[in-house]
Design a protein around this motif. Sequence first.
Motif, PDB file in Angstrom:
ATOM      1  N   GLN A 101      -3.484  -4.708  -0.596  1.00 18.57           N
ATOM      2  CA  GLN A 101      -2.442  -4.073   0.213  1.00 18.57           C
ATOM      3  C   GLN A 101      -2.683  -4.289   1.701  1.00 18.57           C
ATOM      4  OE1 GLN A 101      -2.087   0.019  -0.998  1.00 18.57           O
ATOM      5  NE2 GLN A 101      -0.949  -0.520  -2.836  1.00 18.57           N
TER       6      GLN A 101
ATOM      7  N   GLY B 267      -0.140   0.627   5.381  1.00 17.20           N
ATOM      8  CA  GLY B 267       0.747  -0.050   6.307  1.00 17.20           C
ATOM      9  C   GLY B 267       0.609   0.419   7.739  1.00 17.20           C
TER      10      GLY B 267
ATOM     11  N   GLU C 276      -1.467  -7.849   2.432  1.00 17.02           N
ATOM     12  CA  GLU C 276      -0.005  -7.940   2.425  1.00 17.02           C
ATOM     13  C   GLU C 276       0.615  -7.229   3.620  1.00 17.02           C
ATOM     14  OE1 GLU C 276       1.838  -9.990   0.597  1.00 17.02           O
ATOM     15  OE2 GLU C 276      -0.134 -10.631  -0.109  1.00 17.02           O
ATOM     16  N   ASN C 277       0.087  -6.086   3.987  1.00 18.55           N
ATOM     17  CA  ASN C 277       0.620  -5.366   5.150  1.00 18.55           C
ATOM     18  C   ASN C 277       0.324  -6.116   6.446  1.00 18.55           C
ATOM     19  OD1 ASN C 277       1.939  -3.218   3.896  1.00 18.55           O
ATOM     20  ND2 ASN C 277       0.015  -2.138   3.603  1.00 18.55           N
TER      21      ASN C 277
ATOM     22  N   ARG D 161       2.874  -8.866   6.615  1.00 15.48           N
ATOM     23  CA  ARG D 161       4.190  -8.304   6.955  1.00 15.48           C
ATOM     24  C   ARG D 161       4.239  -7.914   8.437  1.00 15.48           C
ATOM     25  NH1 ARG D 161       5.036  -5.912   2.597  1.00 15.48           N
ATOM     26  NH2 ARG D 161       3.691  -4.109   2.894  1.00 15.48           N
ATOM     27  N   PHE D 162       3.158  -7.325   8.942  1.00 18.79           N
ATOM     28  CA  PHE D 162       3.078  -6.911  10.333  1.00 18.79           C
ATOM     29  C   PHE D 162       3.182  -8.110  11.278  1.00 18.79           C
ATOM     30  CE2 PHE D 162       0.523  -5.847  14.143  1.00 18.79           C
ATOM     31  CZ  PHE D 162       1.237  -4.751  14.586  1.00 18.79           C
TER      32      PHE D 162
END
Length: 102
Positions: free
Chosen positions: A65, A5, A68-69, A72-73
């Motif tokens: 991941q 992340g 997905e990060n 989200r970011f």
Amino acid sequence: KMAQGAFHTHAATTRLSMKHLTGLVKDVCEDTALPSSVGSANTAREAFFMIEPICPALFETLIGQVVENARRFSGQPISVRAILFDFDGKPVLDTNSNKGNQ
């Protein structure tokens, strides 16, 4: 780092967590000695060369991941393409060829 992340991936800005990577190795890989080896690695490069021959399936988890990060970011429902390169600059995994991560 992006799978963790972090979006400032320069070494001086963000540290790589081998703890995160070790946890993923435990969850994804069958080799029981690999998590300890990866946890002892000093660099992502060192960990990569441990993982690649034994548990390449881990790279799909990591790139998932990253995608997905990144979504989200962004804060928006965007399409994300991620490419994982080896240390010779060759693609190991590309989400364009893995439609589940787009």
